[in-house]
Write a protein that holds these residues in place. Sequence first.
Motif: not given
Length: 225
Positions: A197-204, A108-115
Amino acid sequence: MTPRLYCPDDLSRAVQIVLPDAVAHHVARVLRLRTGDLVTLFDGSGGEYAASIHEVSKKEVVVDVGKFSDVERESPLRVTLAQGLSVGDKMDDTLQKAVQLGIAEFAPIDTQKSIVRLSDERAQKRFQHWQQVAISACEQSGRNRIPVVREVSAFADFVRSSDAKTTRLLLSPRGCNYLNKLNNLSNQIILLCGPEAGLSDSEETLAIKQGFIPVRLGPRILRTE
């Protein structure tokens, strides 16, 4: 199907065992099994045991352990699913189906768009809950080895620590590669998938710099789970 029960104790020398409380409750209260009913036991180390219910009481469930069968249902492809944290039951659904399909690890990954934002205490509770989801999925699907469930990690930490020897795939609707067109895949694969919401541009961008190949599964955009 004969009910399959995960028992974390070493079963290799057992003749008769007392089931752990949670498993016993499932046997007695949910499955409503009785003396003489057949079950299958596995301890997660591979293979499974024929068994039968010896006694069901208010205090415990005792099982007779029978013949060992060295059956192997693991995929020769070792897949780690790195999944961006998603809300509600979506993470449970993702983990359950992925385990049934044969993944070896769930990260499980904590991402910028994770609510979802998990404190240390909540993260530990979710970690324990996801481990149980994985066990239940193994019981249902016939797997005899429990996949590794990792604790929650930050996106950047995960992609930077990923093994360069594995094939690293970034699932993205913007990916220019199709999964069925890739060549020279190793038998160890990381699938990186964003939250709702997917990954952010910077994350990709960071993932691609770290060697992840952006791929899409087809012309349609799929929900994260």
